[in-house]
Scaffold this motif. Structure first.
Motif, short mmCIF file in Angstrom:
data_model
loop_
_atom_site.label_atom_id
_atom_site.label_comp_id
_atom_site.label_asym_id
_atom_site.label_seq_id
_atom_site.Cartn_x
_atom_site.Cartn_y
_atom_site.Cartn_z
N ARG A 52 1.02 -0.76 -0.26
CA ARG A 52 -0.11 -0.16 0.55
C ARG A 52 1.06 1.27 0.26
O ARG A 52 1.77 1.38 0.33
CB ARG A 52 -0.75 0.51 1.16
CG ARG A 52 -0.53 -0.20 2.65
CD ARG A 52 -1.38 0.37 3.32
NE ARG A 52 -0.55 -0.14 5.03
CZ ARG A 52 -1.16 0.00 6.08
NH1 ARG A 52 -2.63 0.15 6.16
NH2 ARG A 52 -0.95 -0.42 7.52
N HIS A 53 0.42 2.50 -0.28
CA HIS A 53 1.11 3.68 -0.62
C HIS A 53 0.18 4.46 -0.48
O HIS A 53 -0.54 4.84 0.23
CB HIS A 53 0.89 4.53 -1.87
CG HIS A 53 1.70 2.84 -2.80
ND1 HIS A 53 2.87 3.42 -3.18
CD2 HIS A 53 1.00 2.06 -3.54
CE1 HIS A 53 3.26 1.97 -3.94
NE2 HIS A 53 2.55 1.36 -4.39
N ALA A 54 1.35 5.86 0.61
CA ALA A 54 1.15 6.46 1.94
C ALA A 54 -0.33 7.26 1.35
O ALA A 54 -1.24 7.93 1.56
CB ALA A 54 1.53 6.97 2.81
N PRO A 88 -4.81 6.54 -1.10
CA PRO A 88 -4.13 5.72 0.31
C PRO A 88 -4.55 4.95 1.06
O PRO A 88 -5.52 5.23 1.48
CB PRO A 88 -4.27 7.47 0.48
CG PRO A 88 -4.42 8.08 -0.33
CD PRO A 88 -5.96 7.23 -0.72
N GLY A 89 -3.62 3.94 0.88
CA GLY A 89 -3.34 2.65 2.69
C GLY A 89 -4.52 1.81 2.14
O GLY A 89 -4.41 0.76 2.80
N GLU A 90 -4.39 1.98 0.67
CA GLU A 90 -5.33 0.58 -0.03
C GLU A 90 -4.39 -0.69 -0.18
O GLU A 90 -3.87 -0.69 -1.15
CB GLU A 90 -5.96 1.04 -1.13
CG GLU A 90 -7.16 -0.20 -1.47
CD GLU A 90 -8.24 -0.11 -2.30
OE1 GLU A 90 -9.33 0.19 -2.46
OE2 GLU A 90 -7.59 0.18 -4.18
N TRP A 91 -4.43 -1.75 0.73
CA TRP A 91 -3.65 -2.61 0.21
C TRP A 91 -4.29 -3.61 -1.17
O TRP A 91 -5.18 -3.59 -1.68
CB TRP A 91 -4.03 -3.83 0.65
CG TRP A 91 -3.03 -3.73 2.41
CD1 TRP A 91 -3.89 -3.31 3.45
CD2 TRP A 91 -1.75 -4.09 2.88
NE1 TRP A 91 -2.80 -3.04 3.98
CE2 TRP A 91 -1.82 -3.13 4.32
CE3 TRP A 91 -0.68 -4.49 2.02
CZ2 TRP A 91 0.02 -3.64 4.30
CZ3 TRP A 91 0.59 -4.24 2.86
CH2 TRP A 91 0.38 -3.81 4.18
N HIS A 115 5.64 11.84 7.61
CA HIS A 115 3.71 10.68 7.19
C HIS A 115 4.46 9.09 7.24
O HIS A 115 3.84 8.43 7.03
CB HIS A 115 3.57 11.86 6.39
CG HIS A 115 3.13 13.24 6.52
ND1 HIS A 115 1.66 13.60 7.07
CD2 HIS A 115 3.55 14.17 6.25
CE1 HIS A 115 1.66 14.44 7.21
NE2 HIS A 115 3.16 14.70 5.84
N THR A 119 5.69 3.52 1.21
CA THR A 119 5.22 1.86 0.38
C THR A 119 5.39 0.90 1.39
O THR A 119 6.96 0.75 2.61
CB THR A 119 5.74 1.75 -0.96
OG1 THR A 119 5.13 2.73 -1.95
CG2 THR A 119 5.21 0.65 -1.02
N GLU A 120 4.53 0.55 2.13
CA GLU A 120 4.66 -0.44 3.25
C GLU A 120 4.21 -1.79 2.59
O GLU A 120 3.20 -2.14 1.70
CB GLU A 120 3.17 -0.32 4.35
CG GLU A 120 3.58 -1.22 5.58
CD GLU A 120 2.74 -1.16 6.31
OE1 GLU A 120 2.13 -2.03 7.09
OE2 GLU A 120 1.65 -0.32 6.33
#
Length: 134
Positions: A52-54, A88-91, A115, A119-120
C-alpha cells in the motif's frame, strides 16, 4: 531545464516481487517534487507482493495484459491503455496475467517528512490468490 542521468534497469527485489520483474526509474522525486514514476516490466505470471502507498498509486498499462486486485476485491484484468488508481492506504497487488508480458508506468508520491513510509510491503500474493480469474 536539464537532462537527468539515465539510471540502469534494475531487477525487482524478491522481497517485493514474485517472478522476474525489471524496472526503470523515470522520476525519483527530486525535491521539491515528491512524484515517483517507474516503468515496470513483468514477465508472464510475475507480480508484486501485497503493498500500500501512503498517498495512493496510479498505474498506466503501456503494453500486454495484467491483473490487479485490492484486498477483499475482485481480480481485474488490465490491458494496454488502461489506467487504475488505488487510493491512499489500500492494500493491493498487480502483475502480468498468465501467459502474457505486461508493462506499466507506476506513479505515486512520497509521503513527505513525518508521514511514515511512502510504501509499505506485506506478504507475497499466493498462487491461489493470483489464479483467481478476472
Amino acid at each position: 531545464m536539464e537532462m537527468l542521468p539515465k539510471e540502469p534497469t534494475v531487477k525487482g527485489p524478491a522481497r517485493w516481487f514474485s517472478g522476474e520483474v525489471w524496472f526503470d526509474v523515470i522520476a525519483a522525486g527530486t525535491g521539491p517534487s515528491r512524484i515517483r514514476v517507474n516503468a515496470v516490466r513483468f514477465t508472464p505470471g510475475s507480480r508484486t507482493a501485497w503493498h500500500r502507498h501512503a498517498v495512493g498509486q496510479t498505474l498506466h498499462v503501456t503494453e500486454g495484459v495484467g491483473r490487479v486486485q485490492a484486498r477483499g476485491g475482485e481480480v481485474l484484468e488490465m490491458r494496454a491503455g488502461d489506467t487504475v488508481h488505488t487510493p491512499p492506504g489500500e492494500w493491493h497487488w498487480h502483475g502480468a496475467a498468465p501467459g502474457h508480458f505486461m508493462t506499466h508506468l507506476a506513479m505515486w508520491e512520497g509521503a513527505g517528512e513525518g508521514h511514515g513510509p511512502e510504501t509499505e510491503w506485506g506478504d507475497h500474493v499466493t498462487d491461489d490468490e493470483y489464479r483467481t480469474s478476472p
